[in-house]
Design a protein around this motif. Structure first.
Motif, PDB file in Angstrom:
ATOM      1  N   THR A 133     -11.036 -61.656  59.600  1.00  0.00           N
ATOM      2  CA  THR A 133     -12.146 -61.318  60.488  1.00  0.00           C
ATOM      3  C   THR A 133     -11.915 -59.944  61.104  1.00  0.00           C
ATOM      4  N   TRP A 134     -13.021 -59.287  61.382  1.00  0.00           N
ATOM      5  CA  TRP A 134     -13.017 -58.014  62.084  1.00  0.00           C
ATOM      6  C   TRP A 134     -14.066 -58.123  63.176  1.00  0.00           C
ATOM      7  N   ASP A 135     -13.716 -57.755  64.386  1.00  0.00           N
ATOM      8  CA  ASP A 135     -14.661 -57.780  65.494  1.00  0.00           C
ATOM      9  C   ASP A 135     -15.061 -56.365  65.884  1.00  0.00           C
ATOM     10  N   GLU A 136     -16.288 -56.235  66.302  1.00  0.00           N
ATOM     11  CA  GLU A 136     -16.898 -55.005  66.816  1.00  0.00           C
ATOM     12  C   GLU A 136     -17.294 -53.989  65.753  1.00  0.00           C
ATOM     13  N   THR A 137     -16.423 -53.693  64.775  1.00  0.00           N
ATOM     14  CA  THR A 137     -16.790 -52.739  63.729  1.00  0.00           C
ATOM     15  C   THR A 137     -16.512 -53.361  62.367  1.00  0.00           C
ATOM     16  N   PRO A 138     -17.372 -53.067  61.397  1.00  0.00           N
ATOM     17  CA  PRO A 138     -17.135 -53.602  60.057  1.00  0.00           C
ATOM     18  C   PRO A 138     -15.873 -52.969  59.465  1.00  0.00           C
TER      19      PRO A 138
ATOM     20  N   GLU B 124      -7.692 -54.548  51.220  1.00  0.00           N
ATOM     21  CA  GLU B 124      -6.405 -55.092  51.674  1.00  0.00           C
ATOM     22  C   GLU B 124      -6.531 -56.588  51.946  1.00  0.00           C
ATOM     23  N   ALA B 125      -7.677 -57.018  52.458  1.00  0.00           N
ATOM     24  CA  ALA B 125      -7.892 -58.437  52.759  1.00  0.00           C
ATOM     25  C   ALA B 125      -8.026 -59.272  51.492  1.00  0.00           C
ATOM     26  N   LEU B 126      -8.419 -58.644  50.382  1.00  0.00           N
ATOM     27  CA  LEU B 126      -8.544 -59.367  49.118  1.00  0.00           C
ATOM     28  C   LEU B 126      -7.176 -59.850  48.670  1.00  0.00           C
TER      29      LEU B 126
ATOM     30  N   PHE C 258     -19.867 -69.487  65.424  1.00  0.00           N
ATOM     31  CA  PHE C 258     -19.147 -68.620  64.488  1.00  0.00           C
ATOM     32  C   PHE C 258     -18.550 -67.355  65.104  1.00  0.00           C
ATOM     33  N   ILE C 259     -19.126 -66.834  66.189  1.00  0.00           N
ATOM     34  CA  ILE C 259     -18.821 -65.459  66.556  1.00  0.00           C
ATOM     35  C   ILE C 259     -17.610 -65.228  67.447  1.00  0.00           C
ATOM     36  N   GLY C 260     -17.039 -66.225  68.056  1.00  0.00           N
ATOM     37  CA  GLY C 260     -15.928 -65.956  68.953  1.00  0.00           C
ATOM     38  C   GLY C 260     -16.440 -65.425  70.276  1.00  0.00           C
ATOM     39  N   ASP C 261     -15.940 -64.260  70.699  1.00  0.00           N
ATOM     40  CA  ASP C 261     -16.315 -63.720  72.008  1.00  0.00           C
ATOM     41  C   ASP C 261     -17.717 -63.130  72.043  1.00  0.00           C
ATOM     42  N   ALA C 262     -18.034 -62.245  71.121  1.00  0.00           N
ATOM     43  CA  ALA C 262     -19.326 -61.574  71.128  1.00  0.00           C
ATOM     44  C   ALA C 262     -19.572 -60.934  69.766  1.00  0.00           C
ATOM     45  N   PRO C 263     -20.851 -60.788  69.393  1.00  0.00           N
ATOM     46  CA  PRO C 263     -21.111 -60.088  68.144  1.00  0.00           C
ATOM     47  C   PRO C 263     -20.920 -58.597  68.330  1.00  0.00           C
ATOM     48  N   PRO C 264     -20.780 -57.853  67.295  1.00  0.00           N
ATOM     49  CA  PRO C 264     -20.769 -58.304  65.910  1.00  0.00           C
ATOM     50  C   PRO C 264     -19.383 -58.792  65.483  1.00  0.00           C
ATOM     51  N   ARG C 265     -19.399 -59.675  64.524  1.00  0.00           N
ATOM     52  CA  ARG C 265     -18.173 -60.169  63.887  1.00  0.00           C
ATOM     53  C   ARG C 265     -18.401 -60.102  62.387  1.00  0.00           C
TER      54      ARG C 265
ATOM     55  N   VAL D 112     -16.708 -61.244  58.654  1.00  0.00           N
ATOM     56  CA  VAL D 112     -15.791 -62.245  58.128  1.00  0.00           C
ATOM     57  C   VAL D 112     -15.777 -62.187  56.610  1.00  0.00           C
ATOM     58  N   PHE D 113     -14.578 -62.103  56.049  1.00  0.00           N
ATOM     59  CA  PHE D 113     -14.416 -62.232  54.598  1.00  0.00           C
ATOM     60  C   PHE D 113     -14.175 -63.707  54.327  1.00  0.00           C
ATOM     61  N   VAL D 114     -15.058 -64.290  53.505  1.00  0.00           N
ATOM     62  CA  VAL D 114     -15.003 -65.717  53.194  1.00  0.00           C
ATOM     63  C   VAL D 114     -14.729 -65.883  51.712  1.00  0.00           C
ATOM     64  N   ARG D 115     -13.740 -66.709  51.384  1.00  0.00           N
ATOM     65  CA  ARG D 115     -13.442 -67.051  49.994  1.00  0.00           C
ATOM     66  C   ARG D 115     -13.467 -68.573  49.879  1.00  0.00           C
ATOM     67  N   GLU D 116     -14.332 -69.056  48.992  1.00  0.00           N
ATOM     68  CA  GLU D 116     -14.495 -70.501  48.763  1.00  0.00           C
ATOM     69  C   GLU D 116     -14.702 -71.254  50.079  1.00  0.00           C
ATOM     70  N   GLY D 117     -15.478 -70.650  50.969  1.00  0.00           N
ATOM     71  CA  GLY D 117     -15.827 -71.291  52.229  1.00  0.00           C
ATOM     72  C   GLY D 117     -14.786 -71.188  53.322  1.00  0.00           C
ATOM     73  N   GLU D 118     -13.673 -70.557  53.037  1.00  0.00           N
ATOM     74  CA  GLU D 118     -12.613 -70.432  54.033  1.00  0.00           C
ATOM     75  C   GLU D 118     -12.534 -69.001  54.535  1.00  0.00           C
ATOM     76  N   VAL D 119     -12.381 -68.858  55.842  1.00  0.00           N
ATOM     77  CA  VAL D 119     -12.248 -67.533  56.443  1.00  0.00           C
ATOM     78  C   VAL D 119     -10.888 -66.971  56.067  1.00  0.00           C
ATOM     79  N   ARG D 120     -10.905 -65.786  55.440  1.00  0.00           N
ATOM     80  CA  ARG D 120      -9.663 -65.117  55.039  1.00  0.00           C
ATOM     81  C   ARG D 120      -9.288 -64.002  55.991  1.00  0.00           C
TER      82      ARG D 120
END
Length: 175
Positions: free
Chosen positions: A160-165, A173-175, A141-148, A150-158
């Motif tokens: 992602t933000w890496d390093e900082t929440p 805005e992502a909604l 799930f994480i790509g390169d390195a944590p932290p990652r 992810v905003f998930v809607r109905e099981g689909e990734v909408r």
């Protein structure tokens, strides 16, 4: 080489080593099946995707809270219990949890032992649900390195933000 690129390289190497060791262990034991759910540790997640399009499934926290990430909306934080950046992200995750719950639960899917999970909670004061994943699933799930994050809607990734929440504004805005 920057500190972040060295860290990312170490996580990639660690992920590959874990995958290879897991495969070798399954081959040598002659059994590639997971233990029955009753034998899995309380903090572990039994992830079973609910649809072919979703990499996410249902997870249960140590407190018995159930989260089906293939249904509804969730902010998922992929955190390693020994990662300083992951520990530093907890205050922002707690703010997001307070602002978004119960409509959009914030859930942590974590890498680390049950003992490390307890230490992480004690060190950071995390109150969000934290669910321990097996290393091979976590690294998928994480790509390169944590932290990652992810905003998930109905099981689909909408989003992602890496390093900082995300900030609350960035999340909306992502909604």
């Amino acid at each position: 080489m920057t500190k972040n690129s060295r860290m990312a390289q170490r996580f990639r190497r660690a992920g590959l080593a874990i995958i290879l060791l897991s495969a070798a262990g399954a081959f040598l034991s002659g059994c590639s099946e997971s233990p029955p759910a009753a034998e899995q540790p309380a903090e572990s997640a039994a992830a079973k995707p609910q649809s072919a399009n979703s990499p996410f499934g249902a997870y249960t926290s140590a407190k018995g809270e159930s989260f089906d990430l293939s249904q509804g909306e969730h902010l998922v934080a992929f955190l390693s219990m020994s990662c300083d950046h992951c520990q530093a992200a907890v205050p922002q995750l707690e703010l997001l949890h307070d602002a978004l719950a119960p409509e959009v639960p914030v859930v942590g899917l974590c890498l680390g032992s049950e003992e490390a999970l307890g230490e992480f909670r004690a060190l950071t004061g995390a109150t969000i649900p934290l669910i321990r994943l097996e290393p091979i699933e976590f690294f998928s799930f994480i790509g390169d390195a944590p932290p990652r994050f992810v905003f998930v809607r109905e099981g689909e990734v909408r989003k992602t933000w890496d390093e900082t929440p995300p900030t609350l504004e960035a999340f909306f805005e992502a909604l």
